[in-house]
Design an enzyme around this catalytic site. Sequence first.
Site, short mmCIF file in Angstrom:
data_model
loop_
_atom_site.label_atom_id
_atom_site.label_comp_id
_atom_site.label_asym_id
_atom_site.label_seq_id
_atom_site.Cartn_x
_atom_site.Cartn_y
_atom_site.Cartn_z
N LYS A 53 0.84 -1.21 0.00
CA LYS A 53 0.00 0.00 0.00
C LYS A 53 0.87 1.25 0.00
O LYS A 53 0.64 2.19 -0.76
CB LYS A 53 -0.93 0.00 1.23
CG LYS A 53 -2.04 -1.04 1.10
CD LYS A 53 -2.80 -1.26 2.40
CE LYS A 53 -3.78 -2.41 2.24
NZ LYS A 53 -4.43 -2.82 3.48
N GLN A 97 -4.51 -0.96 9.46
CA GLN A 97 -4.33 -2.31 8.90
C GLN A 97 -4.98 -3.35 9.83
O GLN A 97 -4.79 -3.32 11.04
CB GLN A 97 -2.82 -2.60 8.72
CG GLN A 97 -2.53 -3.93 8.08
CD GLN A 97 -3.08 -4.05 6.65
OE1 GLN A 97 -3.05 -3.10 5.88
NE2 GLN A 97 -3.58 -5.23 6.33
N ASP A 120 -10.55 3.72 3.73
CA ASP A 120 -10.91 2.30 3.72
C ASP A 120 -12.44 2.13 3.61
O ASP A 120 -12.93 1.03 3.40
CB ASP A 120 -10.42 1.67 5.03
CG ASP A 120 -9.73 0.34 4.81
OD1 ASP A 120 -9.60 -0.07 3.65
OD2 ASP A 120 -9.33 -0.29 5.81
#
Length: 281
Positions: A53, A97, A120
């Site tokens: 990422k 995460q 997200d």
Amino acid sequence: MPISLRADAVIAKEMPLLQEKMATLRRSGTVAPRFVVVLVGSAPASEIYVAKKIKTASDLGFKADLVRFSADATVSEVRDAIGVLNRDNSVNGILIQRPLPADFREQEVLLWVTPEKDVDGLHPENQGLLATEEPRFVSCTPMGVMKLLTHYKIPVAGKIAGVVGRSFIVGRPMAQLLLRADATVITMHSRTKDPQSLARQCDILIVAAGKMNLVDASWIKPGATVIDVGIHRNAEGKIVGDVDAVSVAPVADALSPVPGGVGPLTILSLMENCVQAAMRG
Ligand code: NAD
């Protein structure tokens, strides 16, 4: 053999569009957009995902940072650090995460990143907006699945689409996106009675159950499109999905591979959300 629904074809088409948007942002003199990943602990799979990422974001021209906590960090330490990032005007996008250590309650963590920086797409406000006409950030993995269906011109409107799994990260937003695309949606989960017979009605089957090789040919309507979201490492160390590809291949018309299917498109979708966050300023 079914058509292989590969991410690389989608990325080759969509990445240049994102690069162009970033170039426009740079030309407009906007401060370098900043994306921050928060990692608690050092699970090997998480380390790999985080590195991917950060690298993809850096390659696109983001200032991309990792804020790292040890596995024994307290819930309040991590929550407070995210509060600081929420208030920092130089930060456009924040991602926590997953998975997190067991003492972090997912329902609580979902509320930590301010909805405007929640690239997200997991904050309840963003999940809620998905059910309206104007979503803000859409959860990245389901967004990646839709990119795959769109790129390969798989018809969705009027079709019966099944989703195996109802997590807040994949299954639920996936069902919402399919509904928005005018599919008739069946959601299956661990308490569903006889999911195989429901799945066999589905023209499109999205599998996100987190169970290696759960779905074999007995779940598949002949000619269906099957998208495998699962990621596992099997006993031989190979990356495999939730779908038993060998069993399903003779029955399905299209199947996404693992690896090389949904995974890279989750990252592409995250980047799209980051660019969107940066453009909003
Ligand atoms: P999760 O464990 O949070 O949810 C799994 C869901 O599957 C649950 O809702 C459960 O009810 C359902 N389920 C479990 N067993 C079932 C069964 N036998 N029949 C029907 N439903 C069943 O998992 P998640 O976070 O949604 O992730 C699912 C899978 O997708 C995992 O393998 C995960 O590693 C993978 N994943 C991949 C990506 C990617 O980028 N490719 C992103 C996120 C998750």
